[in-house]
Design a protein around this motif. Structure first.
Motif, PDB file in Angstrom:
ATOM      1  N   GLY A 251      -8.201  -6.775   4.658  1.00  0.00           N
ATOM      2  CA  GLY A 251      -7.003  -7.605   4.821  1.00  0.00           C
ATOM      3  C   GLY A 251      -6.589  -8.272   3.530  1.00  0.00           C
ATOM      4  N   PHE A 252      -7.556  -8.755   2.747  1.00  0.00           N
ATOM      5  CA  PHE A 252      -7.218  -9.404   1.486  1.00  0.00           C
ATOM      6  C   PHE A 252      -6.748  -8.377   0.450  1.00  0.00           C
ATOM      7  N   MET A 253      -7.320  -7.175   0.465  1.00  0.00           N
ATOM      8  CA  MET A 253      -6.875  -6.136  -0.471  1.00  0.00           C
ATOM      9  C   MET A 253      -5.399  -5.803  -0.262  1.00  0.00           C
ATOM     10  N   VAL A 254      -4.997  -5.663   1.006  1.00  0.00           N
ATOM     11  CA  VAL A 254      -3.591  -5.365   1.303  1.00  0.00           C
ATOM     12  C   VAL A 254      -2.706  -6.526   0.864  1.00  0.00           C
ATOM     13  N   LEU A 255      -3.150  -7.764   1.157  1.00  0.00           N
ATOM     14  CA  LEU A 255      -2.383  -8.936   0.742  1.00  0.00           C
ATOM     15  C   LEU A 255      -2.245  -9.002  -0.773  1.00  0.00           C
ATOM     16  N   ALA A 256      -3.312  -8.661  -1.500  1.00  0.00           N
ATOM     17  CA  ALA A 256      -3.277  -8.713  -2.961  1.00  0.00           C
ATOM     18  C   ALA A 256      -2.260  -7.723  -3.532  1.00  0.00           C
ATOM     19  N   VAL A 257      -2.245  -6.500  -3.000  1.00  0.00           N
ATOM     20  CA  VAL A 257      -1.286  -5.497  -3.487  1.00  0.00           C
ATOM     21  C   VAL A 257       0.145  -5.938  -3.183  1.00  0.00           C
ATOM     22  N   SER A 258       0.356  -6.482  -1.988  1.00  0.00           N
ATOM     23  CA  SER A 258       1.710  -6.934  -1.639  1.00  0.00           C
ATOM     24  C   SER A 258       2.155  -8.100  -2.518  1.00  0.00           C
ATOM     25  N   ILE A 259       1.218  -8.966  -2.900  1.00  0.00           N
ATOM     26  CA  ILE A 259       1.548 -10.098  -3.779  1.00  0.00           C
ATOM     27  C   ILE A 259       2.032  -9.587  -5.140  1.00  0.00           C
ATOM     28  N   LEU A 260       1.416  -8.536  -5.644  1.00  0.00           N
ATOM     29  CA  LEU A 260       1.829  -7.978  -6.943  1.00  0.00           C
ATOM     30  C   LEU A 260       3.299  -7.549  -6.916  1.00  0.00           C
ATOM     31  N   PHE A 261       3.693  -6.828  -5.867  1.00  0.00           N
ATOM     32  CA  PHE A 261       5.074  -6.355  -5.774  1.00  0.00           C
ATOM     33  C   PHE A 261       6.038  -7.505  -5.489  1.00  0.00           C
ATOM     34  N   MET A 262       5.596  -8.470  -4.675  1.00  0.00           N
ATOM     35  CA  MET A 262       6.455  -9.616  -4.390  1.00  0.00           C
ATOM     36  C   MET A 262       6.709 -10.439  -5.653  1.00  0.00           C
ATOM     37  N   ALA A 263       5.644 -10.695  -6.433  1.00  0.00           N
ATOM     38  CA  ALA A 263       5.794 -11.481  -7.660  1.00  0.00           C
ATOM     39  C   ALA A 263       6.681 -10.769  -8.672  1.00  0.00           C
ATOM     40  N   TYR A 264       6.580  -9.434  -8.735  1.00  0.00           N
ATOM     41  CA  TYR A 264       7.447  -8.689  -9.660  1.00  0.00           C
ATOM     42  C   TYR A 264       8.915  -8.831  -9.256  1.00  0.00           C
ATOM     43  N   GLY A 265       9.194  -8.803  -7.957  1.00  0.00           N
ATOM     44  CA  GLY A 265      10.576  -8.820  -7.510  1.00  0.00           C
ATOM     45  C   GLY A 265      11.257 -10.175  -7.608  1.00  0.00           C
ATOM     46  N   CYS A 266      10.486 -11.270  -7.440  1.00  0.00           N
ATOM     47  CA  CYS A 266      11.136 -12.585  -7.361  1.00  0.00           C
ATOM     48  C   CYS A 266      11.387 -13.216  -8.727  1.00  0.00           C
ATOM     49  N   LEU A 380      -7.163 -18.609  -3.348  1.00  0.00           N
ATOM     50  CA  LEU A 380      -5.890 -18.986  -3.958  1.00  0.00           C
ATOM     51  C   LEU A 380      -5.919 -18.781  -5.464  1.00  0.00           C
ATOM     52  N   GLY A 381      -7.077 -19.023  -6.085  1.00  0.00           N
ATOM     53  CA  GLY A 381      -7.193 -18.744  -7.511  1.00  0.00           C
ATOM     54  C   GLY A 381      -6.909 -17.285  -7.825  1.00  0.00           C
ATOM     55  N   VAL A 382      -7.442 -16.391  -6.989  1.00  0.00           N
ATOM     56  CA  VAL A 382      -7.201 -14.957  -7.194  1.00  0.00           C
ATOM     57  C   VAL A 382      -5.742 -14.610  -6.895  1.00  0.00           C
ATOM     58  N   VAL A 383      -5.188 -15.191  -5.827  1.00  0.00           N
ATOM     59  CA  VAL A 383      -3.800 -14.894  -5.449  1.00  0.00           C
ATOM     60  C   VAL A 383      -2.827 -15.300  -6.559  1.00  0.00           C
ATOM     61  N   TYR A 384      -3.015 -16.492  -7.106  1.00  0.00           N
ATOM     62  CA  TYR A 384      -2.129 -16.927  -8.190  1.00  0.00           C
ATOM     63  C   TYR A 384      -2.425 -16.185  -9.493  1.00  0.00           C
ATOM     64  N   PHE A 385      -3.661 -15.744  -9.668  1.00  0.00           N
ATOM     65  CA  PHE A 385      -3.983 -14.887 -10.811  1.00  0.00           C
ATOM     66  C   PHE A 385      -3.179 -13.589 -10.744  1.00  0.00           C
ATOM     67  N   LEU A 386      -2.995 -13.059  -9.526  1.00  0.00           N
ATOM     68  CA  LEU A 386      -2.243 -11.811  -9.363  1.00  0.00           C
ATOM     69  C   LEU A 386      -0.763 -11.981  -9.708  1.00  0.00           C
ATOM     70  N   PHE A 421       9.214  -3.379  -0.415  1.00  0.00           N
ATOM     71  CA  PHE A 421       7.962  -2.619  -0.333  1.00  0.00           C
ATOM     72  C   PHE A 421       6.788  -3.547  -0.024  1.00  0.00           C
ATOM     73  N   SER A 422       6.778  -4.732  -0.636  1.00  0.00           N
ATOM     74  CA  SER A 422       5.732  -5.715  -0.355  1.00  0.00           C
ATOM     75  C   SER A 422       5.710  -6.082   1.126  1.00  0.00           C
ATOM     76  N   SER A 423       6.890  -6.313   1.699  1.00  0.00           N
ATOM     77  CA  SER A 423       6.982  -6.652   3.117  1.00  0.00           C
ATOM     78  C   SER A 423       6.582  -5.480   4.004  1.00  0.00           C
ATOM     79  N   ALA A 424       7.068  -4.276   3.649  1.00  0.00           N
ATOM     80  CA  ALA A 424       6.753  -3.089   4.458  1.00  0.00           C
ATOM     81  C   ALA A 424       5.261  -2.770   4.425  1.00  0.00           C
ATOM     82  N   LEU A 425       4.610  -2.977   3.294  1.00  0.00           N
ATOM     83  CA  LEU A 425       3.179  -2.716   3.187  1.00  0.00           C
ATOM     84  C   LEU A 425       2.389  -3.590   4.165  1.00  0.00           C
ATOM     85  N   LEU A 426       2.731  -4.874   4.233  1.00  0.00           N
ATOM     86  CA  LEU A 426       2.055  -5.766   5.175  1.00  0.00           C
ATOM     87  C   LEU A 426       2.347  -5.373   6.623  1.00  0.00           C
ATOM     88  N   CYS A 427       3.578  -4.945   6.883  1.00  0.00           N
ATOM     89  CA  CYS A 427       3.953  -4.535   8.239  1.00  0.00           C
ATOM     90  C   CYS A 427       3.166  -3.299   8.670  1.00  0.00           C
TER      91      CYS A 427
END
Length: 485
Positions: A251-266, A380-386, A421-427
């Protein structure tokens, strides 16, 4: 210190929310206001926009890149000490920047040193809110995270006024004094001890490191503090592994990948919204007003979406609320190239700002749901690191696309598709998990039924065998007695 069964959901927790609110003002809002100095830096040092823009990128990148360090200090020393140290470093960086003689000096002082100080404050303060709240967690995070928008709305004109009155050097010096308030915020972060924070280590207790008389006491206590005195290397290794074993959770691996794409887009939109508005004929005043709308509606999104997702009807669906908010921001980016007038860009600022505040509020909540409250600070440290690499890379890539194609269309489309893509990956991940459960449920039921039938059969067979054996013994006794007669 008493160990609580669960988060108190109030009391001193509201002071923690207030402290985190001030931390987001002193970190994220001040980071956004650094862009106001760009014109002054460019004029004073005679450099182009690209070289000057690296200052903001380095601050953002250093804040996110060093977030795990902030979590590590918070876990092994204390949250209070980590935030106070971060406040001192950030203030020192801003004060040293006021004496800068070159852009390279600003890269180190304003970029690296101030960014490192912000990193030591940001993720530990957010993690503390998660430790104090459970039922009203989303609302507490909404209030705490709204400091970024409110701080930007208030600080932006104040910083501009300081630059006009005292020059950019005086403004940075005053900001350095203002950021020292992080030390006050750190003092508010009273530590709390929860039952779920108590973790045992059977593999340590079974070895001969600890006398038998101390094993029972150690089993009732957290494993790290008492054992560090006895065997620091082994315990630190164990504790470090336990703090980051969530990295192997699917679950965290999927969240981490989605965070990467979300951060790039925003990230690029906050940099290029004003230049895009100017390119389609919007006046400077109206373009600045679009950013003000974005900041104010971001605050409303923080608080209202946090309150809504705490309601009973939506609390179980926070996961889908988060991916819905990210997906809506992605759709807004896709439609942005066709919005070429001020009346059309105003609704865009409202919509994008609201959902941006919404998913920012839910990032810590989502992380806590995946890894649990006890590991929230490290996670959260890892999430913000991503966030660090996308924040550093996406604005230059978007600028390169603008230079290559001669328009903003490709940049905004790439941002939109990245967030979708970030949203679809989590879905898809949630759907796959649900399908897997659906398929496993009948199989598990059949196995349980077969086991039950087999067990009943074994019991029946055993009872029958026992009865046969007793009948045989009875007949044998009866025959013997008959023959004796």
């Amino acid at each position: 210190r008493a160990r609580l069964r669960g988060p108190p959901d109030g009391g001193w927790g509201w002071m923690i929310v207030a402290g985190c609110f001030l931390v987001t003002i002193c970190t994220r809002a001040v980071t956004r206001c650094i862009s106001i100095f760009f014109v002054e830096f460019q004029a004073y040092f005679g450099q182009d926009y690209a070289r000057t823009a690296w200052i903001h990128s380095i601050v953002d990148c250093a804040t996110m890149l060093c977030a795990p360090l902030g979590s590590l200090i918070s876990n092994h020393v204390s949250c209070q000490a980590g935030i106070m140290l971060g406040g001192l470093l950030a203030s020192t960086g801003l004060i040293l920047s006021s004496f800068a003689a070159s852009l390279e000096h600003l890269y180190l002082s304003l970029g690296v040193l101030t960014g490192l100080g912000f990193a030591l404050c940001y993720s530990p303060a957010i993690a503390m809110v998660g430790k104090y709240f459970n039922k009203r967690k989303a609302l507490a995070y909404g209030i705490a995270m709204s400091g970024s928008g409110i701080g930007t709305f208030i600080l932006a004109p104040v910083v501009q006024l300081l630059i006009e009155q005292f020059s950019w050097r005086g403004a940075l010096l005053i900001l350095g004094g203002f950021v020292l308030n992080l030390c006050v915020c750190g003092a508010l972060m009273r530590p709390i001890s929860l039952k779920e924070d108590c973790r045992t280590a059977p593999e340590f207790l079974e070895q001969n490191y600890v006398p038998e008389t101390e094993k029972q006491d150690l089993k009732r206590m957290s494993i790290c503090p008492p054992l560090i005195k006895l065997w620091p290397h082994e315990c630190l290794y164990y504790c470090s592994w336990k703090e980051y074993d969530f990295l192997l959770m699917p679950g965290f691996m999927v969240l981490a990948v989605s965070i990467l794409f979300m951060a790039y887009g925003c990230s690029p939109l906050f940099v290029y919204l004003v230049p895009y508005a100017l390119s389609v004929g919007v006046s400077h005043h109206q373009a600045a007003f679009l950013m003000s709308i974005l900041g104010v509606i971001d605050i409303i999104g923080n608080i209202t979406f946090g309150w809504l997702t705490d309601r009973r009807c939506l609390k179980k669906h926070r996961y889908f609320c988060y991916l819905f908010a990210v997906g809506m921001d992605g759709l807004c980016c896709l439609f942005l190239p066709v919005l070429q007038s001020f009346p059309l860009l105003v609704p865009f600022s409202f919509t994008f700002g609201y959902f941006d505040g919404a998913y920012v509020t839910l990032i810590p909540v989502m992380t806590a749901d995946v890894v649990g409250t006890s590991l929230l600070s490290s996670a959260l440290g890892v999430v913000y690191f991503l966030h660090a690499i996308p924040y550093l890379v996406s604005p230059p890539v978007a600028g390169w696309l603008v230079d290559t194609t001669g328009s903003y269309t490709a940049s905004f489309l790439l941002c939109g598709f990245s967030m979708i893509f970030s949203s679809a990956l989590l879905c898809f991940a949630r759907l796959a998990k649900k399908i897997k459960r659906t398929h496993l449920r009948p199989l598990t039921g059949n196995m349980a039924l077969k086991q039950h039938i087999w067990t009943n059969g074994a019991i029946a067979y055993s009872v029958t065998a026992e009865l046969d054996q007793r009948d045989g013994e009875f007949l044998a006794v009866d025959t013997n007695s008959f023959s004796n007669r």
